[in-house]
Scaffold this active site. Structure first.
Site, PDB file in Angstrom:
ATOM      1  N   CYS A 142       2.904  -0.066  -9.801  1.00 16.81           N
ATOM      2  CA  CYS A 142       2.934   0.556  -8.475  1.00 16.81           C
ATOM      3  C   CYS A 142       2.347   1.977  -8.545  1.00 16.81           C
ATOM      4  O   CYS A 142       1.192   2.144  -8.892  1.00 16.81           O
ATOM      5  CB  CYS A 142       4.345   0.526  -7.902  1.00 16.81           C
ATOM      6  SG  CYS A 142       4.364   0.736  -6.084  1.00 16.81           S
ATOM      7  N   LYS A 163       4.006   0.823   6.468  1.00 19.85           N
ATOM      8  CA  LYS A 163       4.372   0.426   5.109  1.00 19.85           C
ATOM      9  C   LYS A 163       4.129  -1.062   4.895  1.00 19.85           C
ATOM     10  O   LYS A 163       4.461  -1.900   5.738  1.00 19.85           O
ATOM     11  CB  LYS A 163       5.852   0.748   4.879  1.00 19.85           C
ATOM     12  CG  LYS A 163       6.363   0.472   3.478  1.00 19.85           C
ATOM     13  CD  LYS A 163       7.843   0.850   3.369  1.00 19.85           C
ATOM     14  CE  LYS A 163       8.383   0.654   1.976  1.00 19.85           C
ATOM     15  NZ  LYS A 163       9.822   1.015   1.884  1.00 19.85           N
ATOM     16  N   SER A 192       6.263  -3.118  -1.643  1.00 20.40           N
ATOM     17  CA  SER A 192       6.977  -2.038  -0.953  1.00 20.40           C
ATOM     18  C   SER A 192       6.250  -0.729  -1.251  1.00 20.40           C
ATOM     19  O   SER A 192       6.531  -0.065  -2.239  1.00 20.40           O
ATOM     20  CB  SER A 192       8.433  -1.963  -1.427  1.00 20.40           C
ATOM     21  OG  SER A 192       9.107  -0.887  -0.805  1.00 20.40           O
ATOM     22  N   HIS A 235       5.432  -5.570  -7.047  1.00 22.97           N
ATOM     23  CA  HIS A 235       6.679  -5.526  -7.825  1.00 22.97           C
ATOM     24  C   HIS A 235       7.197  -6.897  -8.246  1.00 22.97           C
ATOM     25  O   HIS A 235       8.217  -7.379  -7.759  1.00 22.97           O
ATOM     26  CB  HIS A 235       7.748  -4.803  -7.006  1.00 22.97           C
ATOM     27  CG  HIS A 235       7.492  -3.346  -6.821  1.00 22.97           C
ATOM     28  ND1 HIS A 235       7.694  -2.424  -7.818  1.00 22.97           N
ATOM     29  CD2 HIS A 235       7.021  -2.662  -5.753  1.00 22.97           C
ATOM     30  CE1 HIS A 235       7.378  -1.214  -7.372  1.00 22.97           C
ATOM     31  NE2 HIS A 235       6.959  -1.336  -6.130  1.00 22.97           N
ATOM     32  N   GLU A 237       8.718  -7.317 -10.855  1.00 24.05           N
ATOM     33  CA  GLU A 237       9.976  -7.077 -11.571  1.00 24.05           C
ATOM     34  C   GLU A 237      11.188  -7.033 -10.657  1.00 24.05           C
ATOM     35  O   GLU A 237      12.331  -7.047 -11.138  1.00 24.05           O
ATOM     36  CB  GLU A 237       9.892  -5.764 -12.372  1.00 24.05           C
ATOM     37  CG  GLU A 237      10.114  -4.492 -11.565  1.00 24.05           C
ATOM     38  CD  GLU A 237       8.895  -4.021 -10.786  1.00 24.05           C
ATOM     39  OE1 GLU A 237       8.968  -2.959 -10.152  1.00 24.05           O
ATOM     40  OE2 GLU A 237       7.866  -4.726 -10.819  1.00 24.05           O
ATOM     41  N   ARG A 249      19.418   0.159   3.243  1.00 25.55           N
ATOM     42  CA  ARG A 249      19.512   1.618   3.113  1.00 25.55           C
ATOM     43  C   ARG A 249      18.873   2.321   4.307  1.00 25.55           C
ATOM     44  O   ARG A 249      19.464   3.227   4.905  1.00 25.55           O
ATOM     45  CB  ARG A 249      18.821   2.052   1.822  1.00 25.55           C
ATOM     46  CG  ARG A 249      18.750   3.554   1.593  1.00 25.55           C
ATOM     47  CD  ARG A 249      17.641   3.881   0.609  1.00 25.55           C
ATOM     48  NE  ARG A 249      16.320   3.513   1.122  1.00 25.55           N
ATOM     49  CZ  ARG A 249      15.248   3.287   0.365  1.00 25.55           C
ATOM     50  NH1 ARG A 249      15.340   3.363  -0.951  1.00 25.55           N
ATOM     51  NH2 ARG A 249      14.084   2.967   0.920  1.00 25.55           N
TER      52      ARG A 249
END
Length: 312
Positions: A142, A163, A192, A235, A237, A249
């Site tokens: 990233c 985003k 993200s 991502h 992972e 969040r």
């Protein structure tokens, strides 16, 4: 073979309970094997979560892996206990004379900053140069990948109007690549980020090759043969619920946030997301470890002195 990590590192119990083979330093010392030495430069605020994610992937191969956790020398994290950092992490300046078969450089939530405004940019540039003499293969993830491709090739990161957030289908652009052995023609990857890199800038450099890309969110996995590196901007992972944690969040904090694309069943955030990328994540990192094993020198001291090219 298992991954070698300290028995009191939180990841030890987490991965053991998941069935991942792990071993302590005492156990590893009893095996007459030269382990593959992998370092993780962890720039993420949630250090323990990130440790678990990458240890899970690199610990799933048949090889013995010795994992070293590295931090920036002067930067101090505010989100992970100082005791954890002191016990398990080594500052870069302490390890700079050592050599590693592989290095993972994670992302960091600082996309909005120009690279030169990052407080640890000077030391990170030193690390990038150090990889050329002390690391056989580097994996930038990233923001870490965007920083590396910018430093070595001048490829700019571009701010997005909205985003990229969700799970996007990516196309296999290089089926013959050893890093994509076993990959389907398409795969789903969590995304993200607020920044992007443009494919036309990558295409201008003959040392760079895009291996995975999406028509919606652009290039994802890029091989840099000259610098023995892979750059991944998304991502693999991530845990099953990582995007959910980010969404919850922001929603709880009143930050405007869209439901992650193609993530929750029927786009319903009250339902548990399904993990549709785990198998390809293990394939990619397993293939990376396999390539390191087949091309690295047995004598660690010779890393950086022999051929600088991994096999195409």
């Amino acid at each position: 073979m298992p991954i070698k990590i300290p028995s009191d590192l939180p990841a030890f119990d987490v991965l053991t309970n998941e069935g991942v083979m792990v071993m302590s330093s005492d156990q590893a010392a009893r095996q007459d094997i030269r382990p593959i030495k992998i370092a993780l430069l962890n720039l993420m605020p949630k250090k323990i979560q990130t440790e678990n994610q990458f240890a899970r992937l690199i610990g799933a191969t048949p090889l013995q892996i010795e994992l070293t956790l590295i931090r920036m020398s002067e930067h101090r994290t505010k989100t992970t206990a100082a005791a954890h950092m002191a016990e398990f992490y080594r500052p870069f300046q302490e390890v700079k004379d050592e050599k590693f078969d592989g290095l993972i450089i994670t992302g960091a939530p600082i996309e909005h900053l120009p690279f030169e405004d990052v407080t640890y940019w000077d030391e990170l540039r030193e690390i990038f140069d150090w990889t050329q003499t002390n690391v056989h293969s580097t994996f930038g993830v990233c923001w870490g990948g965007m920083a590396m491709i910018n430093y070595f090739h001048g490829v700019d990161k571009q701010m997005l109007d909205a985003k990229y957030f969700g799970c996007y289908r990516h196309q296999n652009m290089a089926p013959a690549s050893p890093y994509l052995r076993g990959f389907s023609d398409e795969c789903t990857i969590p995304v993200s980020r607020w920044t992007d890199v443009h494919q036309d800038e990558i295409d201008q450099n003959p040392d760079l090759q895009t291996l995975l890309a999406s028509p919606e969110v652009g290039p994802c996995l890029v091989q840099d043969r000259k610098h023995r590196a892979l750059y991944i901007f998304n991502h693999f992972e991530y845990d099953s619920d990582t995007l959910k944690q980010e969404y919850d969040r922001d929603a709880a904090g009143g930050t405007p946030v869209d439901v992650p694309v193609n993530y929750f069943p029927d786009d319903d955030p009250t339902r548990a997301p399904l993990n549709r990328w785990r198998s390809h994540a293990h394939l990619l990192y397993g293939n990376w470890i396999s390539e390191i094993y087949q091309t690295t020198t047995f004598d660690l001291s010779k890393i950086g002195q022999e051929s600088t090219d991994l096999r195409a």
